[in-house]
Design a protein around this motif. Structure first.
Motif, mmCIF file in Angstrom:
data_model
loop_
_atom_site.group_PDB
_atom_site.id
_atom_site.type_symbol
_atom_site.label_atom_id
_atom_site.label_comp_id
_atom_site.label_asym_id
_atom_site.label_seq_id
_atom_site.Cartn_x
_atom_site.Cartn_y
_atom_site.Cartn_z
ATOM 1 N N ASN A 18 0.828 -1.210 0.000
ATOM 2 C CA ASN A 18 0.000 0.000 0.000
ATOM 3 C C ASN A 18 0.859 1.255 0.000
ATOM 4 O OD1 ASN A 18 -2.448 -1.373 0.018
ATOM 5 N ND2 ASN A 18 -2.548 -1.450 2.252
ATOM 6 N N TYR A 200 -4.324 9.035 -5.403
ATOM 7 C CA TYR A 200 -4.962 8.719 -4.129
ATOM 8 C C TYR A 200 -6.394 9.238 -4.142
ATOM 9 C CZ TYR A 200 -0.203 7.783 -2.554
ATOM 10 O OH TYR A 200 1.061 7.265 -2.423
ATOM 11 N N GLU A 201 -7.267 8.503 -3.499
ATOM 12 C CA GLU A 201 -8.671 8.923 -3.438
ATOM 13 C C GLU A 201 -8.854 10.142 -2.542
ATOM 14 O OE1 GLU A 201 -11.197 7.822 -5.292
ATOM 15 O OE2 GLU A 201 -9.594 6.697 -6.306
ATOM 16 N N GLU A 205 -6.789 8.681 2.747
ATOM 17 C CA GLU A 205 -6.272 7.394 2.288
ATOM 18 C C GLU A 205 -4.758 7.356 2.423
ATOM 19 O OE1 GLU A 205 -5.904 4.545 -1.670
ATOM 20 O OE2 GLU A 205 -6.273 6.689 -1.897
#
Length: 262
Positions: A18, A200-201, A205
């Motif tokens: 991630n 990235y949202e 996040e």
């Protein structure tokens, strides 16, 4: 990779994926292209981690023609995903493979973590056949890894102490890796800049990813007090342009490739 660096990779394979996988995944084919990885070759991924570059090598060459090594617990993640690949525990400075075993040996985002990069490159040359290639890459030291450089800038803005390793990327300046390969006796050395992007949202996040504790940045976030975290979070948002929704980030790496003399 020394004992201190090894502690950066104990958060688990998913956490590191991630954190860095969204950059290393698009970087892998660029490094493989630079190294000239084409069907018919046998390749080694040094510091394979969770197996991102290894997977790209398998896609090009087949599992039976790829090997990897890593000293961290992330090797278990790679083994679970790439069970047909010869994956061995080992340090870059003492590769657990014989002389002249590979046509191409690659180290993606690894050399800035090892204790002795000169020895690591010497080992990469040792295991590579004459006429074969050695390729490396490291994030640009001039702020090219914007996710991390903006975080360090936020720490400085809030006068929160941080270790020097968060600011300095060893071998992350133009010409440094080329010089290292040339000093190891490699020929026809050339260097390129490799650029990747991710999205990235939201800032939340990205911040949650840092709280996962992966890599030097994640490890440092976990040492901050709650008050420091909030201050740095707010400064980080400002450094990233105060995004209110989805937003992109870019990362630039210096990469070098050289040939083992025949």
């Amino acid at each position: 990779m020394g004992d201190e660096s090894s502690t950066f990779f104990t958060a688990g394979g998913d956490a590191y994926e991630n954190f860095m996988g969204r950059y290393s995944r698009p970087l892998a084919p660029l490094l493989a292209d630079l190294a000239g990885v084409v069907p018919g070759l046998v390749a080694l991924d040094v510091g394979c981690g969770t197996g991102v570059l290894t997977s790209e090598l398998v896609r090009r060459l087949g599992a039976e023609h790829v090997a990897g090594t890593d000293p961290s617990p992330m090797l278990q993640t790679a083994r679970s995903r790439l069970s047909a690949v010869d994956l061995r525990a080992g340090y870059a400075e003492a590769l657990p493979f014989g002389d002249d075993s590979f046509d191409v040996t690659l180290a993606q985002l690894v050399l800035h973590f090892v204790d002795d990069p000169e020895q690591a490159v010497a080992e990469m040359r040792r295991v590579t056949l004459p006429g074969g290639r050695v390729a490396t890459c490291v994030w640009d030291d001039g702020g090219g890894m914007s996710m991390i450089s903006a975080f360090v800038d936020a720490l400085e803005d809030m006068e929160v102490a941080f270790p020097d390793r968060l600011r300095r990327w060893p071998l992350g300046r133009a010409g440094e890796q080329s010089a290292l390969l040339e000093e190891a006796g490699l020929t026809s050395v050339r260097e390129e800049m490799l650029t990747v992007r991710t999205r990235y949202e939201s800032l939340d996040e990205l911040w949650d990813i840092l709280l996962g504790g992966a890599g030097p940045v994640g490890a440092h976030v976990l040492t901050l007090s709650e008050e420091e975290r909030q201050l740095v979070h707010d400064a980080y948002r400002r450094r990233l342009g105060s995004p209110t929704g989805t937003f992109p980030l870019e990362a630039v790496a210096h990469a070098a490739v050289g040939t083992v003399p025949s």
